[in-house]
Design an enzyme around this catalytic site. Structure first.
Site, PDB file in Angstrom:
ATOM      1  N   ASN A   1       2.433   9.113  10.025  1.00  0.00           N
ATOM      2  CA  ASN A   1       2.134  10.428   9.465  1.00  0.00           C
ATOM      3  C   ASN A   1       0.745  10.959   9.782  1.00  0.00           C
ATOM      4  O   ASN A   1       0.363  12.015   9.294  1.00  0.00           O
ATOM      5  CB  ASN A   1       2.331  10.382   7.942  1.00  0.00           C
ATOM      6  CG  ASN A   1       3.747   9.981   7.577  1.00  0.00           C
ATOM      7  OD1 ASN A   1       4.705  10.474   8.149  1.00  0.00           O
ATOM      8  ND2 ASN A   1       3.870   9.065   6.623  1.00  0.00           N
ATOM      9  N   THR A   2      -0.028  10.212  10.569  1.00  0.00           N
ATOM     10  CA  THR A   2      -1.331  10.687  11.039  1.00  0.00           C
ATOM     11  C   THR A   2      -1.263  10.805  12.560  1.00  0.00           C
ATOM     12  O   THR A   2      -1.025   9.805  13.240  1.00  0.00           O
ATOM     13  CB  THR A   2      -2.453   9.715  10.635  1.00  0.00           C
ATOM     14  OG1 THR A   2      -2.566   9.699   9.211  1.00  0.00           O
ATOM     15  CG2 THR A   2      -3.786  10.139  11.227  1.00  0.00           C
TER      16      THR A   2
ATOM     17  N   LYS B   1      -1.550  -4.215  10.322  1.00  0.00           N
ATOM     18  CA  LYS B   1      -0.228  -3.740   9.907  1.00  0.00           C
ATOM     19  C   LYS B   1       0.470  -3.051  11.076  1.00  0.00           C
ATOM     20  O   LYS B   1      -0.087  -2.133  11.686  1.00  0.00           O
ATOM     21  CB  LYS B   1      -0.343  -2.777   8.725  1.00  0.00           C
ATOM     22  CG  LYS B   1       1.008  -2.416   8.111  1.00  0.00           C
ATOM     23  CD  LYS B   1       0.852  -1.773   6.744  1.00  0.00           C
ATOM     24  CE  LYS B   1       2.207  -1.570   6.086  1.00  0.00           C
ATOM     25  NZ  LYS B   1       2.086  -1.073   4.697  1.00  0.00           N
TER      26      LYS B   1
ATOM     27  N   ASN C   1       8.604   9.516   3.454  1.00  0.00           N
ATOM     28  CA  ASN C   1       7.330  10.108   3.046  1.00  0.00           C
ATOM     29  C   ASN C   1       6.523  10.519   4.263  1.00  0.00           C
ATOM     30  O   ASN C   1       6.610   9.906   5.324  1.00  0.00           O
ATOM     31  CB  ASN C   1       6.536   9.129   2.159  1.00  0.00           C
ATOM     32  CG  ASN C   1       5.556   8.293   2.943  1.00  0.00           C
ATOM     33  OD1 ASN C   1       4.462   8.728   3.284  1.00  0.00           O
ATOM     34  ND2 ASN C   1       5.972   7.064   3.260  1.00  0.00           N
TER      35      ASN C   1
ATOM     36  N   GLY D   1       0.457  11.313   4.796  1.00  0.00           N
ATOM     37  CA  GLY D   1      -0.628  11.585   5.730  1.00  0.00           C
ATOM     38  C   GLY D   1      -1.991  11.119   5.261  1.00  0.00           C
ATOM     39  O   GLY D   1      -2.994  11.829   5.424  1.00  0.00           O
ATOM     40  N   PHE D   2      -2.047   9.899   4.669  1.00  0.00           N
ATOM     41  CA  PHE D   2      -3.329   9.319   4.233  1.00  0.00           C
ATOM     42  C   PHE D   2      -4.085  10.249   3.274  1.00  0.00           C
ATOM     43  O   PHE D   2      -5.278  10.519   3.463  1.00  0.00           O
ATOM     44  CB  PHE D   2      -4.227   8.991   5.431  1.00  0.00           C
ATOM     45  CG  PHE D   2      -3.836   7.760   6.205  1.00  0.00           C
ATOM     46  CD1 PHE D   2      -2.834   6.915   5.767  1.00  0.00           C
ATOM     47  CD2 PHE D   2      -4.493   7.443   7.392  1.00  0.00           C
ATOM     48  CE1 PHE D   2      -2.492   5.775   6.488  1.00  0.00           C
ATOM     49  CE2 PHE D   2      -4.158   6.303   8.126  1.00  0.00           C
ATOM     50  CZ  PHE D   2      -3.148   5.473   7.671  1.00  0.00           C
TER      51      PHE D   2
ATOM     52  N   ASN E   1       5.482  -1.435   8.701  1.00  0.00           N
ATOM     53  CA  ASN E   1       5.308  -0.135   8.071  1.00  0.00           C
ATOM     54  C   ASN E   1       6.661   0.591   8.030  1.00  0.00           C
ATOM     55  O   ASN E   1       7.690  -0.003   8.313  1.00  0.00           O
ATOM     56  CB  ASN E   1       4.278   0.691   8.863  1.00  0.00           C
ATOM     57  CG  ASN E   1       3.457   1.611   7.979  1.00  0.00           C
ATOM     58  OD1 ASN E   1       3.997   2.296   7.116  1.00  0.00           O
ATOM     59  ND2 ASN E   1       2.155   1.648   8.200  1.00  0.00           N
TER      60      ASN E   1
ATOM     61  N   ALA F   1       0.858  -1.189   0.000  1.00  0.00           N
ATOM     62  CA  ALA F   1       0.000   0.000   0.000  1.00  0.00           C
ATOM     63  C   ALA F   1       0.892   1.236   0.000  1.00  0.00           C
ATOM     64  O   ALA F   1       1.984   1.241   0.569  1.00  0.00           O
ATOM     65  CB  ALA F   1      -0.893  -0.007   1.237  1.00  0.00           C
TER      66      ALA F   1
ATOM     67  N   SER G   1       0.953   3.859  10.502  1.00  0.00           N
ATOM     68  CA  SER G   1       1.586   4.945   9.760  1.00  0.00           C
ATOM     69  C   SER G   1       2.045   6.017  10.745  1.00  0.00           C
ATOM     70  O   SER G   1       1.308   6.373  11.663  1.00  0.00           O
ATOM     71  CB  SER G   1       0.602   5.564   8.759  1.00  0.00           C
ATOM     72  OG  SER G   1       1.142   6.760   8.235  1.00  0.00           O
TER      73      SER G   1
END
Length: 409
Positions: free
Chosen positions: A226-227, A264, A156, A159-160, A295, A107, A224
């Site tokens: 980034n959120t 994940k 990266n 942020g979704f 991740n 993903a 993730s």
């Protein structure tokens, strides 16, 4: 008389010069056309040397996110078709399904489900799209992706960024309707939460109910970096509530829409965190069907050489490889090999894939190597993996899963 002769001479010379110029222009046109045809054919057929020596160095001159968008577009238009036929040694059983090979796309590449069929044509055994959030959201401000060329790595902080459940669902439904039954794509949908959501659990529940009819498996992405606050969903009590509700939601669906659900994980979890997560998923109400390890990482190894190493976001590529492989081995050991694992992180060669399989992964996923080397990296890794399996006496992928777990701990 002399003046007339001189004029005639100049006219003749001018004609000769024009003729030469015309011939040179014609030659350049023919040469340019030939080079263009050769380049297009090399790109379409996946010539590895052409990609590594010509095409990808040019791509790296383009801003990273623009290059990413163009790559998705090219795959969507089915411009890349490396020649490779999967072998019986690579065929594997996973999550109750048969994959033609164990190499998937992670993903993050195809976030909006635009290029699923094109990715299969490149040679991926399965395709995971997303992360997809319930409502559309733009993600973080640009620039948000950075190449670490000296390290063959990526940072990266997308942020979704997502077009939302509705748009992605419609696109996947149309793609599914166009599929030939014998060429059905093994599809995973990676689910995320909206940044400003007041009920993260409801976001994931909504995704499970929405995509069960289209996906072959679903992924609960709580890892993730980034959120804001997302990784706190990996804490024991919150995770237990989340997985309980997600699995309850799946149970309400018709039997033919109850897809395997995977969790994940982040590579930055401590061993104690891992043990708590394993305890949670051993509880019947929270028993997911598999794990994705791992991740991107927020850690920055001291070996990084690129000036972009200090950028905020998740790091992927070779600097993550050893950490993710060790984590696969730990999880495999903790779960006694009873929970299937997809291994992700720094896979650039068949040997890298083989190590993750021996450590306990039943299948693996690429991302960064695809960005740096393009479509030819997929058949290359498959060829190398097949040789590694044969050289080590394994009849197929399944025979190798977890057989070297101890040496990667």
């Amino acid at each position: 008389m002399r003046h007339k002769a001189a004029n005639t001479c100049r006219v003749v010379q001018a004609r000769i010069s024009d003729d030469k110029q015309h011939k040179i222009q014609s030659l350049l046109k023919v040469t340019g056309l030939g080079a263009g045809v050769f380049s297009a054919y090399s790109v379409w057929r996946g010539d590895e040397k052409f990609y590594n020596n010509v095409f990808m160095p040019i791509v790296r001159l383009i801003p990273p996110e623009t290059a990413h968008d163009l790559a998705v577009l090219g795959v969507k238009w089915k411009l890349f078709r490396p020649a490779y036929q999967d072998t019986e040694r690579l065929r594997t059983q996973f999550l109750g399904m048969t994959f033609s090979n164990p190499i998937g796309i992670a993903a993050g590449f195809d976030k909006h489900g635009e290029a699923v069929q094109g990715l299969q044509l490149i040679g991926f055994g399965f395709v995971e799209i997303g992360s997809v959030t319930p409502e559309p959201q733009p993600g973080n401000a640009r620039p948000r992706i950075f190449r670490l060329n000296e390290d063959k790595a990526i940072v990266n902080r997308y942020g979704f960024n997502s077009e939302g459940h509705g748009a992605v669902y419609d696109r996947l439904r149309e793609s599914r309707e166009q599929e030939h039954p014998e060429q059905r794509v093994m599809l995973g949908v990676n689910l995320g939460k909206n940044k400003l959501s007041l009920d993260a659990i409801a976001d994931y529940v909504q995704g499970v109910k929405r995509f069960g009819t289209l996906a072959d498996y679903l992924v609960i992405n709580v890892s993730s970096p980034n959120t804001p606050g997302l990784r706190t969903l990996q804490s024991k009590s919150t995770l237990q509530t989340l997985l309980t509700e997600v699995l309850k939601a799946r149970a309400t669906l018709p039997a033919n829409e109850q897809r395997p659900i995977l969790l994940k994980l982040a590579p930055d979890l401590s061993e104690e965190d891992l043990r708590e997560i394993v305890e949670v998923i051993r509880v019947k109400a929270c028993a997911v069907d598999g794990l994705i390890v791992s991740n991107t990482t927020i850690e920055r190894p001291s070996t990084l050489r690129s000036n972009n190493a200090g950028q905020l976001g998740g790091l992927s590529g070779p600097p993550l490889k050893q950490r993710s492989t060790a984590m696969i081995a730990k999880v495999y050991k903790m779960t006694e090999g009873k929970i299937p694992i997809i291994g992700v992180g720094g896979i650039f060669t068949g040997e890298d894939a083989f190590e993750k399989i021996e450590a306990g992964a039943s299948a693996v996923q690429l991302y960064t190597s695809f960005i740096f080397h393009g479509p030819p990296v997929v058949p290359k890794i498959k060829r190398e993996l097949e040789r590694m399996l044969e050289a080590n006496g394994y009849a197929n992928v399944q025979a190798a899963v977890g057989k070297g777990v101890d040496k990667y701990l």
